[in-house]
Scaffold this motif. Sequence first.
Motif, PDB file in Angstrom:
ATOM      1  N   GLY A   1       0.821  -1.208   0.000  1.00  0.00           N
ATOM      2  CA  GLY A   1       0.000   0.000   0.000  1.00  0.00           C
ATOM      3  C   GLY A   1       0.854   1.257   0.000  1.00  0.00           C
ATOM      4  N   GLU A   2       1.919   1.262   0.829  1.00  0.00           N
ATOM      5  CA  GLU A   2       2.815   2.414   0.868  1.00  0.00           C
ATOM      6  C   GLU A   2       3.543   2.592  -0.459  1.00  0.00           C
ATOM      7  OE1 GLU A   2       5.300   1.637   4.202  1.00  0.00           O
ATOM      8  OE2 GLU A   2       3.798   2.246   5.700  1.00  0.00           O
ATOM      9  N   ALA A   3       3.969   1.465  -1.054  1.00  0.00           N
ATOM     10  CA  ALA A   3       4.657   1.542  -2.350  1.00  0.00           C
ATOM     11  C   ALA A   3       3.713   2.075  -3.424  1.00  0.00           C
ATOM     12  CB  ALA A   3       5.192   0.167  -2.739  1.00  0.00           C
ATOM     13  N   LEU A   4       2.459   1.628  -3.370  1.00  0.00           N
ATOM     14  CA  LEU A   4       1.468   2.095  -4.340  1.00  0.00           C
ATOM     15  C   LEU A   4       1.194   3.583  -4.151  1.00  0.00           C
ATOM     16  CD1 LEU A   4      -0.475   1.372  -6.615  1.00  0.00           C
ATOM     17  CD2 LEU A   4      -2.140   0.639  -4.893  1.00  0.00           C
ATOM     18  N   GLU A   5       1.140   4.026  -2.896  1.00  0.00           N
ATOM     19  CA  GLU A   5       0.924   5.448  -2.618  1.00  0.00           C
ATOM     20  C   GLU A   5       2.070   6.287  -3.169  1.00  0.00           C
ATOM     21  OE1 GLU A   5      -1.500   8.437  -1.347  1.00  0.00           O
ATOM     22  OE2 GLU A   5      -1.949   6.301  -1.125  1.00  0.00           O
ATOM     23  N   ARG A   6       3.309   5.797  -2.996  1.00  0.00           N
ATOM     24  CA  ARG A   6       4.471   6.538  -3.523  1.00  0.00           C
ATOM     25  C   ARG A   6       4.415   6.640  -5.039  1.00  0.00           C
ATOM     26  NH1 ARG A   6       7.216   3.495   0.503  1.00  0.00           N
ATOM     27  NH2 ARG A   6       7.877   1.970  -1.063  1.00  0.00           N
ATOM     28  N   GLU A   7       4.005   5.577  -5.699  1.00  0.00           N
ATOM     29  CA  GLU A   7       3.923   5.610  -7.163  1.00  0.00           C
ATOM     30  C   GLU A   7       2.834   6.565  -7.641  1.00  0.00           C
ATOM     31  OE1 GLU A   7       5.908   4.322  -9.531  1.00  0.00           O
ATOM     32  OE2 GLU A   7       7.156   3.958  -7.768  1.00  0.00           O
TER      33      GLU A   7
ATOM     34  N   GLY B   1      -1.165  -9.406  -4.323  1.00  0.00           N
ATOM     35  CA  GLY B   1      -1.335  -8.135  -5.009  1.00  0.00           C
ATOM     36  C   GLY B   1      -0.139  -7.872  -5.906  1.00  0.00           C
ATOM     37  N   LEU B   2      -0.395  -7.346  -7.085  1.00  0.00           N
ATOM     38  CA  LEU B   2       0.683  -7.063  -8.035  1.00  0.00           C
ATOM     39  C   LEU B   2       0.559  -5.621  -8.512  1.00  0.00           C
ATOM     40  CD1 LEU B   2       3.042  -7.962  -9.840  1.00  0.00           C
ATOM     41  CD2 LEU B   2       1.358  -8.728 -11.521  1.00  0.00           C
ATOM     42  N   MET B   3       1.606  -4.829  -8.313  1.00  0.00           N
ATOM     43  CA  MET B   3       1.630  -3.442  -8.772  1.00  0.00           C
ATOM     44  C   MET B   3       2.545  -3.349  -9.984  1.00  0.00           C
ATOM     45  SD  MET B   3       2.702   0.000  -6.675  1.00  0.00           S
ATOM     46  CE  MET B   3       4.374  -0.558  -6.383  1.00  0.00           C
ATOM     47  N   LEU B   4       2.028  -2.747 -11.045  1.00  0.00           N
ATOM     48  CA  LEU B   4       2.803  -2.550 -12.267  1.00  0.00           C
ATOM     49  C   LEU B   4       3.232  -1.097 -12.342  1.00  0.00           C
ATOM     50  CD1 LEU B   4       1.226  -5.222 -12.827  1.00  0.00           C
ATOM     51  CD2 LEU B   4       1.274  -4.609 -15.246  1.00  0.00           C
TER      52      LEU B   4
ATOM     53  N   GLU C   1       0.683   9.340 -15.353  1.00  0.00           N
ATOM     54  CA  GLU C   1       1.039   8.038 -15.911  1.00  0.00           C
ATOM     55  C   GLU C   1       0.252   6.953 -15.191  1.00  0.00           C
ATOM     56  OE1 GLU C   1       2.939   7.069 -18.381  1.00  0.00           O
ATOM     57  OE2 GLU C   1       3.576   9.066 -18.986  1.00  0.00           O
ATOM     58  N   GLN C   2      -0.085   5.915 -15.921  1.00  0.00           N
ATOM     59  CA  GLN C   2      -0.920   4.859 -15.362  1.00  0.00           C
ATOM     60  C   GLN C   2      -0.126   3.986 -14.386  1.00  0.00           C
ATOM     61  OE1 GLN C   2      -2.351   1.315 -17.676  1.00  0.00           O
ATOM     62  NE2 GLN C   2      -4.352   2.281 -17.391  1.00  0.00           N
ATOM     63  N   VAL C   3      -0.745   3.689 -13.237  1.00  0.00           N
ATOM     64  CA  VAL C   3      -0.222   2.717 -12.275  1.00  0.00           C
ATOM     65  C   VAL C   3      -1.339   1.699 -12.062  1.00  0.00           C
ATOM     66  CG1 VAL C   3       0.669   2.324  -9.949  1.00  0.00           C
ATOM     67  CG2 VAL C   3       1.191   4.465 -11.137  1.00  0.00           C
ATOM     68  N   SER C   4      -1.063   0.454 -12.367  1.00  0.00           N
ATOM     69  CA  SER C   4      -2.099  -0.579 -12.299  1.00  0.00           C
ATOM     70  C   SER C   4      -1.847  -1.505 -11.126  1.00  0.00           C
ATOM     71  CB  SER C   4      -2.123  -1.396 -13.591  1.00  0.00           C
ATOM     72  OG  SER C   4      -2.435  -0.571 -14.692  1.00  0.00           O
ATOM     73  N   PHE C   5      -2.951  -1.976 -10.539  1.00  0.00           N
ATOM     74  CA  PHE C   5      -2.866  -2.914  -9.420  1.00  0.00           C
ATOM     75  C   PHE C   5      -3.753  -4.111  -9.720  1.00  0.00           C
ATOM     76  CE2 PHE C   5      -3.769  -4.739  -5.291  1.00  0.00           C
ATOM     77  CZ  PHE C   5      -2.513  -4.709  -4.683  1.00  0.00           C
ATOM     78  N   LEU C   6      -3.194  -5.308  -9.583  1.00  0.00           N
ATOM     79  CA  LEU C   6      -3.912  -6.553  -9.830  1.00  0.00           C
ATOM     80  C   LEU C   6      -4.110  -7.275  -8.499  1.00  0.00           C
ATOM     81  CD1 LEU C   6      -2.628  -5.810 -12.637  1.00  0.00           C
ATOM     82  CD2 LEU C   6      -2.601  -8.273 -13.106  1.00  0.00           C
ATOM     83  N   PHE C   7      -5.361  -7.547  -8.172  1.00  0.00           N
ATOM     84  CA  PHE C   7      -5.693  -8.311  -6.978  1.00  0.00           C
ATOM     85  C   PHE C   7      -5.893  -9.763  -7.399  1.00  0.00           C
ATOM     86  CE2 PHE C   7      -8.153 -10.063  -3.558  1.00  0.00           C
ATOM     87  CZ  PHE C   7      -7.790  -9.356  -2.419  1.00  0.00           C
ATOM     88  N   ILE C   8      -5.047 -10.673  -6.901  1.00  0.00           N
ATOM     89  CA  ILE C   8      -5.059 -12.082  -7.317  1.00  0.00           C
ATOM     90  C   ILE C   8      -5.617 -12.905  -6.164  1.00  0.00           C
ATOM     91  CG2 ILE C   8      -3.664 -14.004  -8.156  1.00  0.00           C
ATOM     92  CD1 ILE C   8      -1.524 -11.820  -8.885  1.00  0.00           C
ATOM     93  N   ARG C   9      -6.791 -13.483  -6.381  1.00  0.00           N
ATOM     94  CA  ARG C   9      -7.466 -14.228  -5.322  1.00  0.00           C
ATOM     95  C   ARG C   9      -7.473 -15.710  -5.675  1.00  0.00           C
ATOM     96  NH1 ARG C   9     -11.329 -12.471  -1.540  1.00  0.00           N
ATOM     97  NH2 ARG C   9     -12.577 -14.151  -0.667  1.00  0.00           N
ATOM     98  N   LEU C  10      -6.831 -16.547  -4.831  1.00  0.00           N
ATOM     99  CA  LEU C  10      -6.791 -17.987  -5.078  1.00  0.00           C
ATOM    100  C   LEU C  10      -8.131 -18.615  -4.705  1.00  0.00           C
ATOM    101  CD1 LEU C  10      -3.250 -18.902  -3.675  1.00  0.00           C
ATOM    102  CD2 LEU C  10      -3.873 -18.144  -5.968  1.00  0.00           C
TER     103      LEU C  10
ATOM    104  N   ALA D   1      -7.411  -2.713 -11.153  1.00  0.00           N
ATOM    105  CA  ALA D   1      -7.770  -1.301 -10.977  1.00  0.00           C
ATOM    106  C   ALA D   1      -6.546  -0.465 -11.315  1.00  0.00           C
ATOM    107  CB  ALA D   1      -8.235  -1.034  -9.558  1.00  0.00           C
ATOM    108  N   SER D   2      -6.762   0.723 -11.875  1.00  0.00           N
ATOM    109  CA  SER D   2      -5.640   1.551 -12.331  1.00  0.00           C
ATOM    110  C   SER D   2      -5.819   2.996 -11.898  1.00  0.00           C
ATOM    111  CB  SER D   2      -5.519   1.493 -13.863  1.00  0.00           C
ATOM    112  OG  SER D   2      -5.266   0.181 -14.303  1.00  0.00           O
ATOM    113  N   TYR D   3      -4.666   3.608 -11.627  1.00  0.00           N
ATOM    114  CA  TYR D   3      -4.616   5.047 -11.383  1.00  0.00           C
ATOM    115  C   TYR D   3      -4.381   5.730 -12.740  1.00  0.00           C
ATOM    116  CZ  TYR D   3      -2.478   9.550 -10.271  1.00  0.00           C
ATOM    117  OH  TYR D   3      -2.165  10.894 -10.224  1.00  0.00           O
ATOM    118  N   PRO D   4      -5.017   6.818 -13.057  1.00  0.00           N
ATOM    119  CA  PRO D   4      -5.964   7.591 -12.220  1.00  0.00           C
ATOM    120  C   PRO D   4      -7.425   7.243 -12.454  1.00  0.00           C
ATOM    121  CG  PRO D   4      -5.298   8.899 -14.094  1.00  0.00           C
ATOM    122  CD  PRO D   4      -4.596   7.578 -14.248  1.00  0.00           C
TER     123      PRO D   4
END
Length: 685
Positions: free
Chosen positions: A270-276, A339-342, A285-294, A382-385
Amino acid sequence: MTSSLAFYFSYQDTLAGKKDQIRSVVQVSASQVLHLRALKKSQQISEADYLQRLRLLIYSTSYSNGSYIFLMTQEARIYLHPKRPELEGLLINEVPHIKNGEAIAASFKQIAANPEKSQFWKLYLPKPDGGPSLEKLTYAQLLPDSDLIIGTGVYLDDLIPVYINRALSYITITLAVLLAAFATAVLISRNIVQPIIILSGQMKRLSSGDIDQEIRFTHHKDEIGQIAQSLEEFRDHLIENKRLRYMQEHVQFLENFDPVTRLYNRRAIGEALEREIIRNFENQEQVSFLFIRLDLLRNLTIELGDEQRDQILIETANRLRQILSINHRLARIGEGCFGLMLINKPAHINLEDVADSILNTIEQPIQLDNLQIQIGARIGIASYPEDGDQQFELIGRSEIAAKTARKREQGWLYFSQIKGQTAEHKLALWQDLSTAMDQDQFYLVFQPLFDLESNAPLSAETLLRWTHPTLGPISPAVFVPLAEQSGLISRLDHWVLNAVAKQCRNWLDKDIVFPRVAINLSGISFLRNDFEQKLQSIFSQYNVTLEHIELELTEGVLIEDLGRIQEKLKRVRNLGVNISIDDFGTGYSSLSRIKSLPVDHIKIDKSFIDDIDTNPQDLKIVQAIILMAQGLQLHVVAEGVETERQLSILREEQCDVVQGYLLSRPLPVADYEALIDEDLIIEGD
């Protein structure tokens, strides 16, 4: 060298002793002769009597193994000789076999010339029984007022046995001293020098980092023991420092990493995503987050256990690492969720291709011992912005997309593809949660728990309520999950703890005696490293002791990380707090798995109480839970009691505590205060 000195000193000592002896013999004998001469001179005895008694004196005087005295005249003539009477009357140089007669005669003449001076000589004389001339130590002195010289001597070869015996005594003493010195040296070496050398070596190894060694000689009662004990204390300090450093490093690790997969945890990602998001704020610029649920990971945990579940998570994390690039950040953000942040996604990379690659990788069979497991997954994107400008918004909305993908039986789904008023309504509530806490839109109500033995309120469960300024009352079933998804649950828990502490202080100021206050707490807040300090800080601010508090934790929280939670519970209970397991039976644990946890109560979930009077299976489950819990010395709480029949059955089954609408609904503060003052009696059919 020591032996030579011993022989030398033995010789000198023996010789000196003999000199003293023969001098004493001569002097004593001379006094006796003079006495006889005095008797003769005074005519008390005749000349013949004098000569007879003089001869008897000289002939009878013997000492030290046959040594004798003799009388000589000043001209060196033998006057009386007890061993060789045949020589009497002869000059000394006329005696046969005497080699140095002239020298002997000269010696006696020298005594006559110096009567006041007695002296020793070494003469060579044959022994009375014959043989060659041998060296003889001789002592003689002139008798006053006479021409007689009285003397005696000892052959030096006769001293050899004495000399040898004394030498042997000296040698024996010397050897004894040497042995004693050697034994003392060995003793000193063993008890002082060697221990010091060993302790010095141990100190050197300690300074090199070998702190697992056992310090020796600590049982000694002397200075060595004191040194060893000090060294042991030093080692213990090093061990404690190492343990503290490890704990600090472990705490720092757990603050940012998942202990099972070694990936980032939810907080760190979460902190890394906030910094990006902040870094890309200007250029959008786009920052994407993938939530991977097993899928079905909880079911696998029930069947296989925690250890096999962890192996599945580790293998899945390792596979995902292999297919990700340097611009990806992978984290474990839940029991079966990654969770995967691109970051700075290149234009040629397609999110759909990334999602498909992840799903294909996860779906590959996993070998666990002799068992092959195949699992699936769902991905929400989900992607920023586009989907939000806060990290909790992106994580929460990607999780909603993953859940929706599962409902729609799709592999992956964009959050932007989700339509409908329900989703929009949740999004609006997310925005209002933080404002609600700041503006005190929340308030507390209290639902009593009654002891079936004393019929008195045992505690009261604190329940949170939210009255939205435009939407009105919002159910906790709606806003609590939203708080968890949006990352606001810790703030919400903090608000509740602060409100409870404040209310307890208010009751104490009013002198109201109130039972324990039970607080529902999220696992996220409870598992934080600073939870104990925060709990103490909040309640000490209002001067309220923690003995007034009981924490209710869901079964899932306690089971997800059993090893870590055990130590956490011990520390919290040591503060005086009671611990309850809430909603027991709805999770996937058993009493056998939580028997080692330091808890006080378990609360049977309402779903088992609803049909206890009509469903035999539910009754059997409740009976088993009560029996097993009481066997483990845990109190059992039945929640959701709504009928008198349910209450009677629970009383018959010896349930300890009950809670439900039959006894009391959740009450505002004023109504709860009134209830505390009542003498309430609980009865059942």
